[in-house]
Design a protein around this motif. Structure first.
Motif, PDB file in Angstrom:
ATOM      1  N   GLY A 193      -5.426  10.893 -14.962  1.00  0.00           N
ATOM      2  CA  GLY A 193      -5.948  10.998 -16.324  1.00  0.00           C
ATOM      3  C   GLY A 193      -4.952  11.572 -17.311  1.00  0.00           C
ATOM      4  O   GLY A 193      -5.268  11.743 -18.492  1.00  0.00           O
ATOM      5  N   ALA A 194      -3.732  11.856 -16.847  1.00  0.00           N
ATOM      6  CA  ALA A 194      -2.715  12.416 -17.741  1.00  0.00           C
ATOM      7  C   ALA A 194      -2.107  11.346 -18.643  1.00  0.00           C
ATOM      8  O   ALA A 194      -1.695  11.635 -19.769  1.00  0.00           O
ATOM      9  N   LYS A 195      -2.054  10.108 -18.160  1.00  0.00           N
ATOM     10  CA  LYS A 195      -1.462   9.010 -18.925  1.00  0.00           C
ATOM     11  C   LYS A 195      -2.521   8.315 -19.772  1.00  0.00           C
ATOM     12  O   LYS A 195      -3.688   8.251 -19.377  1.00  0.00           O
ATOM     13  N   PRO A 196      -2.124   7.762 -20.937  1.00  0.00           N
ATOM     14  CA  PRO A 196      -3.092   7.077 -21.812  1.00  0.00           C
ATOM     15  C   PRO A 196      -3.868   5.968 -21.103  1.00  0.00           C
ATOM     16  O   PRO A 196      -5.089   5.854 -21.287  1.00  0.00           O
ATOM     17  N   ALA A 197      -3.189   5.157 -20.280  1.00  0.00           N
ATOM     18  CA  ALA A 197      -3.870   4.066 -19.576  1.00  0.00           C
ATOM     19  C   ALA A 197      -4.910   4.614 -18.601  1.00  0.00           C
ATOM     20  O   ALA A 197      -5.990   4.039 -18.433  1.00  0.00           O
ATOM     21  N   GLU A 198      -4.597   5.744 -17.956  1.00  0.00           N
ATOM     22  CA  GLU A 198      -5.533   6.358 -17.023  1.00  0.00           C
ATOM     23  C   GLU A 198      -6.730   6.937 -17.772  1.00  0.00           C
ATOM     24  O   GLU A 198      -7.869   6.858 -17.285  1.00  0.00           O
TER      25      GLU A 198
ATOM     26  N   SER B 182     -26.352  -2.422 -11.112  1.00  0.00           N
ATOM     27  CA  SER B 182     -25.974  -3.534 -10.251  1.00  0.00           C
ATOM     28  C   SER B 182     -24.527  -3.401  -9.780  1.00  0.00           C
ATOM     29  O   SER B 182     -23.674  -2.874 -10.493  1.00  0.00           O
ATOM     30  N   SER B 183     -24.265  -3.884  -8.562  1.00  0.00           N
ATOM     31  CA  SER B 183     -22.913  -3.811  -8.002  1.00  0.00           C
ATOM     32  C   SER B 183     -21.911  -4.538  -8.882  1.00  0.00           C
ATOM     33  O   SER B 183     -20.762  -4.115  -9.030  1.00  0.00           O
ATOM     34  N   GLN B 184     -22.335  -5.639  -9.498  1.00  0.00           N
ATOM     35  CA  GLN B 184     -21.437  -6.412 -10.361  1.00  0.00           C
ATOM     36  C   GLN B 184     -20.986  -5.574 -11.552  1.00  0.00           C
ATOM     37  O   GLN B 184     -19.802  -5.544 -11.894  1.00  0.00           O
ATOM     38  N   ASN B 185     -21.920  -4.877 -12.182  1.00  0.00           N
ATOM     39  CA  ASN B 185     -21.565  -4.025 -13.316  1.00  0.00           C
ATOM     40  C   ASN B 185     -20.686  -2.861 -12.878  1.00  0.00           C
ATOM     41  O   ASN B 185     -19.713  -2.501 -13.552  1.00  0.00           O
ATOM     42  N   LEU B 186     -21.038  -2.244 -11.749  1.00  0.00           N
ATOM     43  CA  LEU B 186     -20.253  -1.116 -11.256  1.00  0.00           C
ATOM     44  C   LEU B 186     -18.830  -1.541 -10.906  1.00  0.00           C
ATOM     45  O   LEU B 186     -17.869  -0.846 -11.216  1.00  0.00           O
ATOM     46  N   ARG B 187     -18.700  -2.699 -10.262  1.00  0.00           N
ATOM     47  CA  ARG B 187     -17.376  -3.160  -9.847  1.00  0.00           C
ATOM     48  C   ARG B 187     -16.446  -3.342 -11.039  1.00  0.00           C
ATOM     49  O   ARG B 187     -15.254  -3.034 -10.965  1.00  0.00           O
ATOM     50  N   SER B 188     -16.970  -3.815 -12.151  1.00  0.00           N
ATOM     51  CA  SER B 188     -16.122  -4.105 -13.309  1.00  0.00           C
ATOM     52  C   SER B 188     -15.465  -2.845 -13.870  1.00  0.00           C
ATOM     53  O   SER B 188     -14.344  -2.904 -14.384  1.00  0.00           O
ATOM     54  N   VAL B 189     -16.152  -1.695 -13.770  1.00  0.00           N
ATOM     55  CA  VAL B 189     -15.562  -0.456 -14.292  1.00  0.00           C
ATOM     56  C   VAL B 189     -14.822   0.331 -13.217  1.00  0.00           C
ATOM     57  O   VAL B 189     -13.941   1.137 -13.525  1.00  0.00           O
ATOM     58  N   TRP B 190     -15.154   0.089 -11.947  1.00  0.00           N
ATOM     59  CA  TRP B 190     -14.511   0.831 -10.864  1.00  0.00           C
ATOM     60  C   TRP B 190     -13.223   0.187 -10.366  1.00  0.00           C
ATOM     61  O   TRP B 190     -12.324   0.886  -9.891  1.00  0.00           O
ATOM     62  N   ASP B 191     -13.120  -1.112 -10.441  1.00  0.00           N
ATOM     63  CA  ASP B 191     -11.953  -1.800  -9.876  1.00  0.00           C
ATOM     64  C   ASP B 191     -10.612  -1.273 -10.401  1.00  0.00           C
ATOM     65  O   ASP B 191      -9.683  -1.043  -9.615  1.00  0.00           O
ATOM     66  N   PRO B 192     -10.445  -1.071 -11.728  1.00  0.00           N
ATOM     67  CA  PRO B 192      -9.151  -0.553 -12.211  1.00  0.00           C
ATOM     68  C   PRO B 192      -8.826   0.840 -11.653  1.00  0.00           C
ATOM     69  O   PRO B 192      -7.678   1.136 -11.331  1.00  0.00           O
ATOM     70  N   PHE B 193      -9.849   1.683 -11.530  1.00  0.00           N
ATOM     71  CA  PHE B 193      -9.650   3.024 -10.987  1.00  0.00           C
ATOM     72  C   PHE B 193      -9.239   2.963  -9.518  1.00  0.00           C
ATOM     73  O   PHE B 193      -8.300   3.639  -9.090  1.00  0.00           O
TER      74      PHE B 193
ATOM     75  N   ALA C  26      -7.835   0.468  -8.018  1.00  0.00           N
ATOM     76  CA  ALA C  26      -6.491  -0.123  -7.929  1.00  0.00           C
ATOM     77  C   ALA C  26      -5.426   0.947  -8.147  1.00  0.00           C
ATOM     78  O   ALA C  26      -4.399   0.977  -7.445  1.00  0.00           O
ATOM     79  N   ASP C  27      -5.649   1.832  -9.101  1.00  0.00           N
ATOM     80  CA  ASP C  27      -4.705   2.934  -9.329  1.00  0.00           C
ATOM     81  C   ASP C  27      -4.677   3.885  -8.136  1.00  0.00           C
ATOM     82  O   ASP C  27      -3.607   4.401  -7.763  1.00  0.00           O
ATOM     83  N   MET C  28      -5.827   4.132  -7.535  1.00  0.00           N
ATOM     84  CA  MET C  28      -5.864   5.003  -6.364  1.00  0.00           C
ATOM     85  C   MET C  28      -5.048   4.401  -5.226  1.00  0.00           C
ATOM     86  O   MET C  28      -4.303   5.108  -4.545  1.00  0.00           O
ATOM     87  N   SER C  29      -5.182   3.089  -5.033  1.00  0.00           N
ATOM     88  CA  SER C  29      -4.390   2.409  -3.995  1.00  0.00           C
ATOM     89  C   SER C  29      -2.901   2.554  -4.262  1.00  0.00           C
ATOM     90  O   SER C  29      -2.110   2.892  -3.376  1.00  0.00           O
ATOM     91  N   LYS C  30      -2.518   2.312  -5.516  1.00  0.00           N
ATOM     92  CA  LYS C  30      -1.111   2.331  -5.889  1.00  0.00           C
ATOM     93  C   LYS C  30      -0.507   3.723  -5.735  1.00  0.00           C
ATOM     94  O   LYS C  30       0.620   3.882  -5.223  1.00  0.00           O
ATOM     95  N   GLN C  31      -1.261   4.741  -6.144  1.00  0.00           N
ATOM     96  CA  GLN C  31      -0.691   6.089  -6.167  1.00  0.00           C
ATOM     97  C   GLN C  31      -0.789   6.840  -4.840  1.00  0.00           C
ATOM     98  O   GLN C  31      -0.012   7.763  -4.594  1.00  0.00           O
TER      99      GLN C  31
END
Length: 334
Positions: free
Chosen positions: A252-257, A38-49, A51-56
């Protein structure tokens, strides 16, 4: 008055320039995500990734969720999707029909170079093998995968059905197509008798719905399937490609990533290209060859002509795969 006008004009010019610069910085990149659950489940795990892509990268990265794999492929074809996570089969469609190009490959969190297709039944089912399924197919309901899915459709389509000269769309009492998650839940809830699934989906279901995962029994496992590719539009600018490549190859080099990737069941990415699809193209042709060989509606001459054409294509693929292996061996030796 002339001076005031000149100052106002200069101020408005600076403001327009600032606004233009902001618009440039906020250029949008749309990331397509295939519908494995489901899109809802996918969004929950994809959003942080994302967001990092936007920032970097400096781009505004937006997710594109479609109800099926074809939606993401079509989105790329009509320039609505700039890059996407695909399975190998859907990536092949994107490369061949939607102007896509593979630039990276996912790596499983456990370091595995790929994953596996499964046939699943309810844990209480008397079915324990492919042979059991095919023998009783006329009385069974079957949940097949999305037609553009590698593990849900192409791989079982060849190894389970084509090799056994069985047409899955005709063999069962009822056959339907769904996402990995839908198929698994349908089997767990006894709404269908047997379905396609994969090892990554099973690991994910054990996290999101362990009670449902516990209701499943795997009765067939495929050979290893290469890890999923990431595909961008070939028409992206060099600057866009360079920024995106830098992000994926360093992420993926940083612990948070690493934690964010772990939620996606991945480790850091590795570079790839369209040659990743060579074994998938081979598999597609093998499946097609089996279907042609078993087609009783064809005349002998038509069948032989079609088989010869497929064999010629397979020979070309064999040559390309051999060249690729030689190239990789030379790179490792240098």
């Amino acid at each position: 008055m002339l001076k005031r006008f000149s100052r106002a004009l200069a101020a408005s010019t600076l403001l327009a320039g600032a606004m233009f610069g902001t618009a440039q910085a906020a250029e949008t990149i749309t990331f397509g995500i295939i519908s494995t659950e489901s899109s809802q489940n996918l969004r929950s795990v994809w959003d942080p990734f994302l967001a990092d892509m936007s920032k970097q990268t400096g781009y505004e990265v937006k997710a594109f969720f479609a109800p099926d794999y074809a939606g993401v492929i079509q989105g790329m074809r009509f320039d609505k999707v700039d890059l996407a996570w695909y399975g190998n089969k859907s990536a092949m469609e994107a490369v061949d029909r939607a102007g896509g190009e593979i630039f990276a490959q996912t790596v499983a969190a456990n370091g595995s170079p790929g994953y596996y297709s499964h046939l699943i039944v309810h844990k209480d089912s008397a079915l324990n093998s492919v042979e059991d399924v095919l023998k009783n197919a006329k009385s069974l309901t079957f949940a097949n995968g999305d037609p553009n899915s590698t593990s849900g459709y192409l791989v079982p389509g060849y190894y389970v059905f084509a090799k056994n000269k069985v047409d899955a769309s005709q063999a069962f009492k009822r056959s339907l197509n769904g996402s990995h998650e839908v198929n698994a839940l349908s089997v767990a809830n006894k709404q269908v008798d047997v379905g396609t699934f994969n090892s990554e989906g099973m690991e994910r279901l054990e996290i999101t719905a362990p009670d449902k995962a516990a209701q499943l029994k795997v009765i067939w496992t495929s050979p290893l399937i290469p890890a999923d590719p990431l595909v961008w539009r070939k028409s992206l600018s060099d600057e866009q490609k360079n920024r995106l490549r830098e992000f994926f190859m360093s992420y993926g080099a940083k612990p948070a990533e690493k934690e964010i990737l772990a939620a996606l069941q991945w480790a850091p990415f590795r570079a790839s290209d369209n040659d990743q699809l060579l074994p998938i193209r081979q598999l597609e042709l093998f499946k097609k060859r089996s279907e042609v060989a078993a087609d009783s509606k064809l005349s002998d001459s038509d069948r032989q002509a079609k088989l010869q054409g497929i064999d010629d294509e397979l020979a070309k693929l064999e040559q390309r795969m051999a060249e690729r292996e030689q190239k990789n061996a030379a790179a490792k030796a240098s």
